[in-house]
Design an enzyme around this catalytic site. Sequence first.
Site, PDB file in Angstrom:
ATOM      1  N   LYS A   1       0.274   2.764 -10.928  1.00 42.29           N
ATOM      2  CA  LYS A   1       1.551   3.436 -11.169  1.00 42.29           C
ATOM      3  C   LYS A   1       1.865   3.563 -12.670  1.00 42.29           C
ATOM      4  CE  LYS A   1       3.634   4.125  -6.998  1.00 42.29           C
ATOM      5  NZ  LYS A   1       2.795   3.434  -6.029  1.00 42.29           N
TER       6      LYS A   1
ATOM      7  N   SER B   1      -6.035   0.024  -5.363  1.00 38.06           N
ATOM      8  CA  SER B   1      -4.917   0.617  -6.102  1.00 38.06           C
ATOM      9  C   SER B   1      -3.910  -0.393  -6.642  1.00 38.06           C
ATOM     10  CB  SER B   1      -4.189   1.627  -5.212  1.00 38.06           C
ATOM     11  OG  SER B   1      -3.792   1.005  -4.003  1.00 38.06           O
TER      12      SER B   1
HETATM   13  C1  LIG Z   1       2.384   3.597  -4.780  1.00 39.20           C
HETATM   14  C2  LIG Z   1       1.129   2.979  -4.270  1.00 39.20           C
HETATM   15  C3  LIG Z   1       0.246   3.665  -3.411  1.00 39.20           C
HETATM   16  C4  LIG Z   1       0.537   5.044  -2.866  1.00 39.20           C
HETATM   17  O1  LIG Z   1       0.709   6.009  -3.862  1.00 39.20           O
HETATM   18  P1  LIG Z   1       1.427   7.403  -3.560  1.00 39.20           P
HETATM   19  O2  LIG Z   1       1.338   8.162  -4.818  1.00 39.20           O
HETATM   20  O3  LIG Z   1       2.842   7.106  -3.161  1.00 39.20           O
HETATM   21  O4  LIG Z   1       0.691   8.032  -2.415  1.00 39.20           O
HETATM   22  C5  LIG Z   1      -0.937   3.042  -3.061  1.00 39.20           C
HETATM   23  N1  LIG Z   1      -1.240   1.799  -3.486  1.00 39.20           N
HETATM   24  C6  LIG Z   1      -0.414   1.104  -4.290  1.00 39.20           C
HETATM   25  C7  LIG Z   1      -0.804  -0.275  -4.712  1.00 39.20           C
HETATM   26  C8  LIG Z   1       0.798   1.665  -4.713  1.00 39.20           C
HETATM   27  O5  LIG Z   1       1.618   0.962  -5.503  1.00 39.20           O
END
Ligand SMILES: *Cc1c(COP(=O)(O)O)cnc(C)c1O
Length: 335
Positions: free
Chosen positions: A57, A310
Amino acid sequence: MAGSPLPVAYGDIEAAARRISAHVLRTPLVLSPSLSELSGVPVGLKLEHHQTTGSFKLRGACNALLSMSPDERKRGVVAASTGNHGRALAHAAKAEGTIATICMSHLVPDNKVAEIRRLGARVHITGASQDDAQREVERLVEQDGLVMVPPFDNPAVVAGQGTLGLEIVDSMPEVGTVLVPLSGGGLASGVALAVKTRRPGVRVIGITMERGAAMRASLDAGRPVEVPEVPSLADSLGGGIGLANRVTFAMCHALLDDIVLLSEAEIAAGMRHAYAQEREIVEGAGAVGIAALLAGKIDTHGRPLALILSGRNVDMGLHRRVVNGETDLLRENAA
Ligand SMILES: *Cc1c(COP(=O)(O)O)cnc(C)c1O
């Protein structure tokens, strides 16, 4: 990729990469021996959970901040996220010498409030729901001129997340499939645009949880729809895409080849595998790519695959219970 032009262009992602390169980590992509053996193709893990603030993010938040005019930056930024977007925005604002205000409801636990404050943000606590917090955001935009930075439905945010796609292609030029965790679709939109522009034949697949799969339900309906929100191990994937979605619905519609849904038990297995086999601590949302492979839900077409870890912002008590295989937790989460 035919049809009307998308709200974000490939050049926006390249510009974002230049803008944020000194402000975010270029995370490694490593080969997973265990998942490669299981899948019969090379499987690369993009270790984005090692990003500063513990999730990707930061890329979108940094790009949004650095794209603002000096006047906008002076006014300060505001968001309602208490999760990874809030952390990222707080960190980015502090690093760029501006002030982030994070709005949250009274229901948000004290440790989350403390964490956001520790990152240097102001905290506004109002009301008893996320909707109340969002109304406070809108009030601060109206009355104090703060600039709202949304978690996904914003062109600068999508372009920032897309820089991950550029790095994946650089590290793994032969990639044939990319698995992307999917919620509001900011990550998937940016990554798919970057990867498919550089490598038109690559398939990009969004991975999310069975219940509360707002983007999947919206794409099936042909317009943004709301779905009931259910607690999940992949808490960072919760929430809707916004009924007035302007950016990510159209991009996911144009660019995603498929969306794969996972049960809570499958997500738990992904977290366990990440820990035991890859020696990586990831949160539920960060484990869905591994989980989809383990569940046999991905057809690799015999081509190399990359997936994105992520985020890693999971409560360590919860993480320990997941890796210990405590199944009562799945019922709690499913309740
Ligand atoms: C926000 C987030 C997502 C999903 O991202 P989007 O852009 O909302 O689809 C996936 N994994 C993590 C760890 C996140 O913080």
